[in-house]
Structure formats: C-alpha cells, structure tokens
Design a protein around this motif. Structure first.
Motif, PDB file in Angstrom:
ATOM      1  N   LEU A 102      -5.052  -6.795  12.117  1.00 44.47           N
ATOM      2  CA  LEU A 102      -5.027  -5.822  11.022  1.00 44.47           C
ATOM      3  C   LEU A 102      -6.351  -5.832  10.262  1.00 44.47           C
ATOM      4  O   LEU A 102      -6.861  -4.775   9.881  1.00 44.47           O
ATOM      5  CB  LEU A 102      -3.862  -6.138  10.067  1.00 44.47           C
ATOM      6  CG  LEU A 102      -3.773  -5.257   8.819  1.00 44.47           C
ATOM      7  CD1 LEU A 102      -3.621  -3.787   9.177  1.00 44.47           C
ATOM      8  CD2 LEU A 102      -2.600  -5.710   7.931  1.00 44.47           C
ATOM      9  N   SER A 114      10.382  -5.146  15.946  1.00 47.98           N
ATOM     10  CA  SER A 114      11.720  -4.762  15.478  1.00 47.98           C
ATOM     11  C   SER A 114      12.544  -5.998  15.138  1.00 47.98           C
ATOM     12  O   SER A 114      13.304  -6.000  14.163  1.00 47.98           O
ATOM     13  CB  SER A 114      12.436  -3.862  16.492  1.00 47.98           C
ATOM     14  OG  SER A 114      12.704  -4.567  17.671  1.00 47.98           O
ATOM     15  N   LEU A 161       6.665  -4.157  20.483  1.00 47.87           N
ATOM     16  CA  LEU A 161       7.715  -3.378  19.804  1.00 47.87           C
ATOM     17  C   LEU A 161       8.962  -4.230  19.602  1.00 47.87           C
ATOM     18  O   LEU A 161       9.600  -4.176  18.547  1.00 47.87           O
ATOM     19  CB  LEU A 161       8.059  -2.122  20.613  1.00 47.87           C
ATOM     20  CG  LEU A 161       7.047  -0.978  20.497  1.00 47.87           C
ATOM     21  CD1 LEU A 161       7.369   0.107  21.521  1.00 47.87           C
ATOM     22  CD2 LEU A 161       7.036  -0.387  19.090  1.00 47.87           C
ATOM     23  N   THR A 163      -3.851  -0.761  -0.038  1.00 48.24           N
ATOM     24  CA  THR A 163      -3.420  -1.139   1.310  1.00 48.24           C
ATOM     25  C   THR A 163      -2.127  -1.910   1.097  1.00 48.24           C
ATOM     26  O   THR A 163      -2.150  -3.084   0.720  1.00 48.24           O
ATOM     27  CB  THR A 163      -4.467  -2.024   2.011  1.00 48.24           C
ATOM     28  OG1 THR A 163      -5.721  -1.316   2.055  1.00 48.24           O
ATOM     29  CG2 THR A 163      -4.037  -2.381   3.422  1.00 48.24           C
ATOM     30  N   SER A 164      -1.010  -1.244   1.280  1.00 48.19           N
ATOM     31  CA  SER A 164       0.266  -1.800   0.824  1.00 48.19           C
ATOM     32  C   SER A 164       1.124  -2.276   1.975  1.00 48.19           C
ATOM     33  O   SER A 164       1.229  -1.598   3.009  1.00 48.19           O
ATOM     34  CB  SER A 164       1.025  -0.750   0.012  1.00 48.19           C
ATOM     35  OG  SER A 164       0.227  -0.355  -1.090  1.00 48.19           O
ATOM     36  N   HIS A 165       1.720  -3.429   1.776  1.00 48.38           N
ATOM     37  CA  HIS A 165       2.579  -4.039   2.790  1.00 48.38           C
ATOM     38  C   HIS A 165       4.033  -3.972   2.344  1.00 48.38           C
ATOM     39  O   HIS A 165       4.393  -4.537   1.315  1.00 48.38           O
ATOM     40  CB  HIS A 165       2.194  -5.508   2.984  1.00 48.38           C
ATOM     41  CG  HIS A 165       0.871  -5.698   3.654  1.00 48.38           C
ATOM     42  ND1 HIS A 165       0.733  -6.425   4.815  1.00 48.38           N
ATOM     43  CD2 HIS A 165      -0.370  -5.249   3.339  1.00 48.38           C
ATOM     44  CE1 HIS A 165      -0.555  -6.429   5.169  1.00 48.38           C
ATOM     45  NE2 HIS A 165      -1.227  -5.732   4.293  1.00 48.38           N
ATOM     46  N   PHE A 166       4.845  -3.288   3.128  1.00 49.23           N
ATOM     47  CA  PHE A 166       6.273  -3.185   2.823  1.00 49.23           C
ATOM     48  C   PHE A 166       7.040  -4.029   3.834  1.00 49.23           C
ATOM     49  O   PHE A 166       7.015  -3.736   5.030  1.00 49.23           O
ATOM     50  CB  PHE A 166       6.741  -1.734   2.923  1.00 49.23           C
ATOM     51  CG  PHE A 166       6.041  -0.810   1.957  1.00 49.23           C
ATOM     52  CD1 PHE A 166       6.574  -0.574   0.698  1.00 49.23           C
ATOM     53  CD2 PHE A 166       4.858  -0.172   2.315  1.00 49.23           C
ATOM     54  CE1 PHE A 166       5.942   0.293  -0.200  1.00 49.23           C
ATOM     55  CE2 PHE A 166       4.215   0.689   1.425  1.00 49.23           C
ATOM     56  CZ  PHE A 166       4.759   0.919   0.179  1.00 49.23           C
ATOM     57  N   ARG A 167       7.696  -5.056   3.347  1.00 47.61           N
ATOM     58  CA  ARG A 167       8.446  -5.910   4.265  1.00 47.61           C
ATOM     59  C   ARG A 167       9.943  -5.856   3.956  1.00 47.61           C
ATOM     60  O   ARG A 167      10.777  -5.865   4.848  1.00 47.61           O
ATOM     61  CB  ARG A 167       7.943  -7.347   4.181  1.00 47.61           C
ATOM     62  CG  ARG A 167       8.479  -8.250   5.257  1.00 47.61           C
ATOM     63  CD  ARG A 167       7.931  -9.661   5.144  1.00 47.61           C
ATOM     64  NE  ARG A 167       6.504  -9.732   5.439  1.00 47.61           N
ATOM     65  CZ  ARG A 167       5.785 -10.846   5.320  1.00 47.61           C
ATOM     66  NH1 ARG A 167       6.351 -11.973   4.917  1.00 47.61           N
ATOM     67  NH2 ARG A 167       4.499 -10.835   5.605  1.00 47.61           N
ATOM     68  N   LYS A 168      10.239  -5.804   2.671  1.00 45.14           N
ATOM     69  CA  LYS A 168      11.646  -5.765   2.276  1.00 45.14           C
ATOM     70  C   LYS A 168      11.856  -4.608   1.305  1.00 45.14           C
ATOM     71  O   LYS A 168      10.925  -4.169   0.643  1.00 45.14           O
ATOM     72  CB  LYS A 168      12.033  -7.058   1.551  1.00 45.14           C
ATOM     73  CG  LYS A 168      12.008  -8.306   2.400  1.00 45.14           C
ATOM     74  CD  LYS A 168      12.442  -9.499   1.565  1.00 45.14           C
ATOM     75  CE  LYS A 168      12.297 -10.790   2.345  1.00 45.14           C
ATOM     76  NZ  LYS A 168      12.550 -11.970   1.492  1.00 45.14           N
ATOM     77  N   ASP A 185       5.916  -6.160   8.855  1.00 43.04           N
ATOM     78  CA  ASP A 185       5.396  -5.350   7.740  1.00 43.04           C
ATOM     79  C   ASP A 185       5.113  -3.918   8.195  1.00 43.04           C
ATOM     80  O   ASP A 185       4.620  -3.700   9.311  1.00 43.04           O
ATOM     81  CB  ASP A 185       4.042  -5.884   7.232  1.00 43.04           C
ATOM     82  CG  ASP A 185       4.126  -7.257   6.605  1.00 43.04           C
ATOM     83  OD1 ASP A 185       5.179  -7.909   6.734  1.00 43.04           O
ATOM     84  OD2 ASP A 185       3.118  -7.679   5.991  1.00 43.04           O
ATOM     85  N   VAL A 198       2.474  -1.186   6.998  1.00 44.71           N
ATOM     86  CA  VAL A 198       1.272  -1.135   6.169  1.00 44.71           C
ATOM     87  C   VAL A 198       0.869   0.325   5.965  1.00 44.71           C
ATOM     88  O   VAL A 198       0.737   1.081   6.933  1.00 44.71           O
ATOM     89  CB  VAL A 198       0.117  -1.918   6.828  1.00 44.71           C
ATOM     90  CG1 VAL A 198      -1.139  -1.879   5.948  1.00 44.71           C
ATOM     91  CG2 VAL A 198       0.538  -3.360   7.083  1.00 44.71           C
ATOM     92  N   LEU A 243      11.169   4.008  14.535  1.00 44.37           N
ATOM     93  CA  LEU A 243      10.118   3.985  15.558  1.00 44.37           C
ATOM     94  C   LEU A 243      10.270   5.242  16.422  1.00 44.37           C
ATOM     95  O   LEU A 243      11.339   5.483  16.980  1.00 44.37           O
ATOM     96  CB  LEU A 243      10.269   2.743  16.437  1.00 44.37           C
ATOM     97  CG  LEU A 243       9.900   1.416  15.775  1.00 44.37           C
ATOM     98  CD1 LEU A 243      10.496   0.250  16.569  1.00 44.37           C
ATOM     99  CD2 LEU A 243       8.389   1.268  15.663  1.00 44.37           C
ATOM    100  N   PRO A 261      -0.553  -6.457  16.770  1.00 46.81           N
ATOM    101  CA  PRO A 261       0.022  -7.800  16.829  1.00 46.81           C
ATOM    102  C   PRO A 261       0.196  -8.510  15.482  1.00 46.81           C
ATOM    103  O   PRO A 261       1.295  -8.939  15.148  1.00 46.81           O
ATOM    104  CB  PRO A 261      -0.968  -8.570  17.722  1.00 46.81           C
ATOM    105  CG  PRO A 261      -1.575  -7.523  18.600  1.00 46.81           C
ATOM    106  CD  PRO A 261      -1.672  -6.297  17.740  1.00 46.81           C
ATOM    107  N   TYR A 265      -1.912 -10.126  11.510  1.00 48.23           N
ATOM    108  CA  TYR A 265      -2.844  -9.900  10.402  1.00 48.23           C
ATOM    109  C   TYR A 265      -4.309 -10.017  10.832  1.00 48.23           C
ATOM    110  O   TYR A 265      -5.170  -9.330  10.278  1.00 48.23           O
ATOM    111  CB  TYR A 265      -2.587 -10.907   9.267  1.00 48.23           C
ATOM    112  CG  TYR A 265      -1.420 -10.575   8.370  1.00 48.23           C
ATOM    113  CD1 TYR A 265      -0.740  -9.362   8.462  1.00 48.23           C
ATOM    114  CD2 TYR A 265      -0.993 -11.483   7.397  1.00 48.23           C
ATOM    115  CE1 TYR A 265       0.331  -9.068   7.621  1.00 48.23           C
ATOM    116  CE2 TYR A 265       0.068 -11.202   6.545  1.00 48.23           C
ATOM    117  CZ  TYR A 265       0.733  -9.992   6.660  1.00 48.23           C
ATOM    118  OH  TYR A 265       1.767  -9.708   5.830  1.00 48.23           O
TER     119      TYR A 265
END
Lengths: 193, 427, 245
Positions: free
Chosen positions: B247, B68, B64, B267-272, B211, B213, B284, B242, B244
């Motif tokens: 994942l 974060s 965690l 399968t979408s990755h949001f990072r920014k 990310d 997901v 969280l 942990p 990819y």
C-alpha cells in the motif's frame, strides 16, 4: 454464496502464469536530514498551520489564543479542559455538527507529505471531519520520513478506523481552482508538542 | 470517420474552450511532473508497483480469499457480485433491510460502471453524491468527463448558474469557485447529517487486514460514514493488494500521479463499522474482471489504479474531451477498458491515439496502454469493424509496397525519389 | 562494419534530399554504406492502422534485403522503432529476425556507434528540436519528459557539433505533433490541431527551423505551417549535420 466460487473459479481458469512478489527491501525511499523540518514544510504546503509549543505551556491557552471566537470546542483528550462537548459521550454523531474547534491527537507525522496518522480514539470519529477547525496534538519526536516507514507504524486500534490527514479538506473540482474547506475541516492546525 | 473523431471535431469547434481544456489538463500533467521529478525513487516505485500488480493479479484468487476472510473476521459482511445487475440487487437488498430512504456516497467509478444510481433511484431511494464534482454533474444529469476531476469540463459560470437554479447559491451572479464550494458545503452538510446510509468506493482493499482504503481530498468519504448507521463499500476485484508495505508504494504514487499532490488530504482506513452502527458491508464486484484476467493480450489493463494521469497527458484527450469517447471512462485507459467491456460498442474509440506512448510513460503502474491500443486495432479488421476507406487505403499501400516496380512507378510520380537520385555504384 | 542504408518509402518519395544527406554524412564519416535496391516500406503505416498482417510480407522482404549487413541505418525513428519492436513477432515461421536488433536510426547510429567528434559544416541558425514520440519513448533519443531519469538528447548532442548553430527546444518538449500515421487521416481535426499547437510552440522559441529525426512529423507540421501562413523552415537533422558536404 455461489457467486464467490464462480468468480474464484473464473480467476483460476484465467491465470496463465504466476508472477513473483518483488522484494521491496531495495527500495531507496527518500529520507530527510531533518524530518521535522521537512514535515513542517510539507504541512504548510498542504495548507496546515503549524505551531510549536513547549511541553510546559498550556495547550488550552494556546487553542484559546488561536481561536478566540470559538464557542463549541469538542475533545475527549484528558489535557483539554476547555471542551464544551465530548465525542465519547454525545448521544449521536450529529450532535457534533456546529463544532468550531475539534481537538484530537495524532500518533505520528510523515515528513514527505505533511500528513499525520489519526487512529480513531473516540466514539464518534465525526469530530475529525465535522469540526470547522481541527487542532492536532502531535509529538514532534514522532516524525517518520516517508509512507513506507509510516505504514510499518500504522495501528487502527479497537475502533477499527484510522486516517492520514494532511491539511484542511480541499477541492479543485470547479475549474481546477484550489479551495480550502470542501466537506470536512476548513482549517487544520498542528500543535507540535 | 470514427465516432470519436466525429465527436472530437465538434469539441474543437469552440477554439477558446478547447484551448482552455487542453491547458487545464496539461497543467495537471505538469504538477504531476513536479512530483515525479522531485522524488529520486520515482522510477523504482513505478517498477515495484507494476511488479506488485502483476503478482497480485496473478494470485488474485488467493488474495481475494485472504481479504474476505480478514474482513469477515473484522465483523464485516462480504458479498460477491458477479455482474452489475447482481451488484445493484445486493446494494438494494442491504438498503431495504435497513429501511434506507437516502444515501450519501463518495465518488466511485464502480457504481458508475454498474449504473447503480439510476437503479436505486428507480427503486425510490435517493442517492446524493458528495464529492463536489460528482454532485455538480449529478445535479446536471451528466456523466463524469474525467475519473478524478469529473466536472472540470464545466466553467464557474455553468456551475454558478446550476447552483442558482438548485437554490444552493443565494448570491445571484457570484460564480467565484470559493463561494460556490462554500455553498455546496452548507447544502451537503444537511445530507450528511440526515442520510440513512453512507456508501464509499475503495482505492484499495488490503488482503492482510481486511481494510478498505479510500483516498479523498474533500473528506467526503469520511463525512459519508461518520453519521449514518450503515456503511457499504464497493470495490472491483482488482483493487485488492497484499498488505501495508505494498500500500505504501501505491499510496505514494497515486495522488502524485493524479493531481500532483504528495498525498491526498485523507487516506482513510475502514476496518470496522463505527460503534453502535450496523455491520459494514463490503461488496466485491467482478462484472467482467475475472474474464479479462484470462485475456492474454489485455489482462494487464487490470493493473490500473485509476489515477487519471493517462488522460491528463494524452494529447488527444486534452483536445477532444471526456465526452468524445463512447465508454464512461475516457482517455487511454478508457479506450482499453471500453474494448474489454464491449469491443463492438466501443471500437469507435481506438482511433483516438497517435501511439505517442506518453500514457504508458506516465502510468504509475506501467500499464502498456498505447501498445494495447495498437493490439486492439489489429482486431478491428478481424471483426470487420473498420471504416471502409481505411481498409482500402491499407490494401492499396500493401499492394504497392510489396511490388517494388509498382512502388517505383507510384513514387516516381510524386517527386524525383532517392532511389533514382543516387549517383554512383552503390549497388 | 557493413552498413545497409534503409530509406523508408515516404522519405524516398517526398524527401530524397534527406536520403542523400544521410548517405553523404555516413560516407564522410568513413562508414562503409550500401543502398540495396528494391526497398519499399517497413509496413508500419498498415500495422499502426490495424492491419499488422499486411506488414508481414514486407518484414520478410526487409529481412532478406538486409541480410549480411552489420547495421541497417535509416533516417526515420518511427520506422526504426517499428522494425525493432514489432518485427520479432511478425516474423514467425521459419524466419529468424536479425534486422530487429541491427536496425538503427541514423541519429542513434551516429551518436552511439560512429561517435564523431567533429563535423565539417556550418549552420548559423537557431533551430528548435522536434522530439518525435517514437524516438523519445521507443528509441531513447532523448529522455522522456514523463520519466525521472538523467536528462539527455542525442539530437542536441550531434547538433552541437555544427558550427554557428543555436539549439533550442519548445515548451512541452516531447508532446506529440499529431501525425500518427493513419491517425492524421482518421482523426484529422485533432491531428491538425495538435500540429498547429506544436508549430506555434516551435515558433515561440524564435527558431528559424524545426529539425528532427523523423520526416513524417516534419512533413505534418510543415503542411500545417504552410496552410496557416506560419513562417518557419523544416530540416531533417541529417540535412543540418551534412551542411557543407
């Protein structure tokens, strides 16, 4: 924030035994004698259309042929000259609504499930979803076997967003009846170059 | 009679409907079987997935913190919510700060758990569910009857009539699912374009990269975050994994187990946050999870990745429906999660199990669901939460079985038993 | 090899012929088998219902009763599963738990230990195998339909040795019949519905008999078949294997 420390403290207090991370090296993941063929089969099963084109042919003409009635075509790809709107230069993502065909580039495909990786390479990623029909340019040499191989290649790029897509948006939420075209693209065509 | 059993009895009154319900979910189980049997490494994947979860949960504090830190480095604002109330307040605080009046959201069992929608609506914020099934039950004012297919309990006629009432359909009497889906698409398109904020849940949070997901078939999580200027993502603590490599293991198992597809459509990755938008907010949520982690008998329920396959295979779920359970998540994992949440409120669900153990044989992360229900049952007498008849029955059995003479007398009444039949000198 | 025959309470009381068939079969195959007196119940019904503590004295009884045997063999998969998987934690202070590792269901004992190559009997009928949950998922009598593992079925293997028999399995080959011990009391409506669905699937195979390794599942289904006027016979697998003895 104090919640963070409280939560982490409770977690630490609760853990009795720390388990080892398993090795994933011995995972015998499916590989295909002909990954491209497997990719095409899986793509069709996911509802994609697959069109193989020769490197010398004109992609613009192919798209025109596939979508003769398309009026609004969105793309920021340099080789596309039939685009009427560009996701890099629109004033807002909303302006892309009403796009008949969106043309984007995929970086690689995955044989086991027919998905391809789309790292965001345009200012408004809406084009990937809001377009009625989505066309993906995908190099046919870039097909990996499975998601393990895929995730070793995943790169989100500067925009910090990327998605695996397989086929058109779909749902079976009403009585388990499969319907293509839920909220995002209603058709997906993979142009294998 | 337990509460579940009463509700199940009512459910089974409609023989035709209950038969359809059973067949519908069994068909999903069969699709899942086709996927599992088509992948030679299936059992190995399950084994790895289980071990990764045991490792991650037993190092959750570290992951965690890593997650974060990575998310913050990406520019996201990370919040920690101790419970449902705090979560709702955080969401409302973010929305207020941005002057949000309407949000579109993708499916999240976590927001359901926290009662976020009614809370926000009470504060004057309009919440639009964009997963078709969630949208349908939202318009009906119902709770989900299944975590993956929340509206599958409804017939096309019921949905068609709803859409007619809501002005979503224009052709009265056309209840074809394809038509209804198309009309919902047109209606929701407007919400996507005009919403002030988009909210998603998360299937996974990736500690190494930060990310979020999200896996959907409709693309509604992506639509929800493509136009609005604000994205809030909410995830339960246990969703963090942990990296990819891990994942890939879960991604391969999740959709195959859930719907019998080799992957979800997206399968979408949001990072920014998207360009020009406000920073992405990640919340969280603990809401009991950190305490459950300390429960020596039941902490492994937290391994669950919410695929819903235990519901589809459960012979009791299929024949009693999602609403027969008192907790909002039904089926085997719901029985267990309900007991973790509030055992006194949800002990009426633990009878809903024959201990057939099919649930733990389908579970992609090998949660020992049936064995845990057995363990919860052992707690009922301790809490005095047992139906009186059952207690007397068990006491009676216990007395007879502990006294062979009594037992001989009792069984002798029924039929000439084996112990009196034996013919020769066995003893 | 000394074998103690364990006849569970409900088999003793309701299906003594199954106990007899098991005994005859083992004797015929040359097994040194004894039936120790004073047997009652393994404790499973109470424990599954949430009263595990009441099973503890019974576990101790069982441990003492069967001390000195190499194997404890019983015609009941769920009792075997209970003894094997739950006794070790029930028997705590001062009691080693030997019975857990030496208790076997008669099907697995025959299949894995005795390994007969022929049986004397004839059973010229079509039978549908009832794969009991605990046999499938706790003892591995057959491959669980959920798992991606090589397919096998020990009951089928044994039945195939019987002359004249035709062996089939129903659709949804290892879905629960809904007995579940106290489940059938507490959740009687669901339990009955499950049983009815199961019997109908067995009947749909065209079988004349339903056979399995657990009398409780057979008992549940046979009472439902009777109530609903459904014509099909029930035989514990040992009754078929011992046909002609």
């Amino acid at each position: 924030m104090s919640s963070k420390q409280d939560i982490l403290g409770r977690i630490r207090a609760g853990i009795r035994e720390r388990y080892e991370m398993p090795s994933l090296a011995d995972l015998q993941a499916t590989v295909f004698p002909d990954p491209l063929e497997a990719f095409i089969t899986a793509s069709l099963a996911a509802g994609s259309k697959v069109v193989e084109i020769s490197p010398s042919s004109d992609i613009n003409a192919t798209v025109r042929e596939l979508f003769p009635d398309a009026k609004v075509i969105a793309s920021n790809l340099p080789e596309i000259n039939i685009a009427t709107i560009n996701p890099d230069t629109v004033g807002s993502a909303q302006e892309l609504n009403g796009t008949d065909v969106g043309i984007i580039r995929g970086s690689f495909g995955v044989a086991e499930n027919g998905c391809f990786w789309i790292p965001q390479a345009m200012k408004e990623k809406a084009v990937c979803f809001i377009s009625e029909n989505l066309v993906i340019l995908l190099p046919k040499t870039e097909i990996v076997n499975n998601m393990h191989e895929a995730y070793r290649r995943v790169n989100l790029g500067d925009y910090g967003y990327g998605t695996f897509i397989s086929g058109p948006s779909k749902t079976a939420d009403i009585a388990q009846t499969l319907v293509m075209g839920a909220q995002a693209a209603r058709s997906v065509t993979v142009l294998l170059v | 009679m337990s509460r579940h059993s009463k509700n199940a009895k009512a459910f089974l009154k409609d023989a035709k409907y209950s038969e359809w319900h059973d067949a519908t979910f069994w068909a999903v189980r069969e699709k899942r079987d086709n996927m599992a049997h088509g992948l030679p490494e299936w059992e190995q994947l399950r084994q790895k997935a289980s071990q990764i979860k045991l490792h991650t949960l037993s190092h959750l504090d570290e992951y965690l913190e890593q997650f974060s830190a990575a998310a913050e480095k990406n520019g996201a604002i990370v919040h920690w919510a101790a419970d449902a109330a705090q979560f709702n307040e955080i969401v409302f605080g973010i929305l207020s700060e941005h002057g949000v009046k309407m949000i579109v959201k993708s499916k999240s069992m976590l927001t359901e758990e926290c009662g976020m929608n009614p809370y926000l609506e009470g504060k004057g914020i309009e919440v639009v569910e964009t997963d078709l099934g969630e949208r349908i039950i939202q318009l009906l004012g119902q709770a989900p009857s299944h975590i993956v297919m929340p509206a599958v309990h409804l017939t096309p006629d019921q949905v068609g009539e709803l859409f007619e009432r809501e002005g979503i359909s224009s052709e009265i009497g056309n209840h074809d699912p394809t038509y209804l889906t198309y009309r919902a698409r047109l209606s929701l398109r407007n919400e996507f374009l005009t919403a002030d904020a988009g909210m998603t849940g998360a299937n996974f949070g990736i500690a190494a990269t930060g990310d979020i997901v999200v896996c959907t078939n409709e693309g509604n999580a992506d639509m929800s975050t493509s136009c609005p200027r604000l994205h809030i993502a909410a995830l339960g603590l246990e969703k963090v994994i942990p990296d990819y490599d891990c994942l890939a293991v879960f991604q391969r198992l999740l959709c195959r187990s859930a719907t019998g597809q080799p992957t979800t459509t997206y399968t979408s990755h949001f990072r920014k946050a998207r360009p020009g938008a406000a920073p992405m907010h990640i919340i969280l949520v603990d809401n009991g999870r950190s305490e459950w982690l300390g429960n020596p008998e039941h902490w492994q329920t937290l391994k669950c990745i919410r695929c819903g396959s235990c519901m589809n295979t459960c012979p009791v779920y299929r024949r009693s429906g999602g609403y027969s359970y008192s907790y909002f998540i039904p089926g085997p994992v719901g029985v267990n999660l309900g007991m973790l949440r509030d055992p006194r409120a949800h002990s009426g669900n633990v009878s809903a199990c024959t201990l057939c153990l099919s649930c733990q044989s389908v579970c992609p992360v090998k949660v020992n669901l049936g064995e845990q229900i057995y363990k919860w049952r052992q707690m009922l007498p301790v809490w005095n939460a047992e139906p009186a008849g059952k207690k007397i029955l068990c006491k009676g059995m216990s007395m007879v079985y502990n006294h062979p003479l009594l037992y001989k007398a009792a069984t002798g009444v029924v039929k000439k038993p084996f112990h009196s039949l034996k013919t020769d000198s066995d003893e | 090899m000394k074998v103690g025959l364990f006849i569970p309470c409900y088999v003793d009381a309701l299906f003594p012929q199954v106990g007899m068939a098991t005994l005859k079969l083992l004797r015929h195959l040359g097994v040194d088998v004894t039936y120790p007196a004073g047997q009652t119940c393994c404790g499973q019904p109470m424990a599954n219902g949430g009263f595990e503590s009441q099973a503890e004295p019974l576990a101790r009884r069982m441990e003492d009763l069967f001390a000195g045997f190499d194997y404890v063999v019983t015609p009941s998969v769920s009792c075997t599963a209970f003894v094997r998987h739950h006794y070790p934690k029930l028997l705590k202070e001062g009691h080693t738990c030997e019975i857990a590792s030496k208790c076997m269901d008669v099907v697995e004992f025959l299949h894995d230990v005795v390994k007969p190559t022929a049986l004397p009997g004839r059973f010229p009928h079509k039978v549908s195998i009832h794969n009991s949950c605990h046999g499938v998922r706790e003892l591995g009598l057959s491959s669980p339909s959920e798992e991606q593992i090589p397919q096998q079925n020990k009951i089928r293997d044994l039945l195939h040795m019987v002359e004249g028999i035709e062996v089939v399995e129903p659709e949804r080959r290892d879905e629960c019949c809904g007995f579940g011990g106290l489940f059938c009391v507490e959740e009687s409506t669901v339990s009955t519905r499950m049983g009815l669905d199961k019997v109908r699937r067995h009947i749909a195979t065209g079988a004349e008999f339903i056979t399995g390794a657990d009398c409780s599942c057979l008992m549940h289904q046979s009472s439902i078949a009777k109530k609903n006027g459904l014509e099909i016979g029930f035989k514990h697998v040992t009754e078929i294997l011992a046909a002609g003895l």
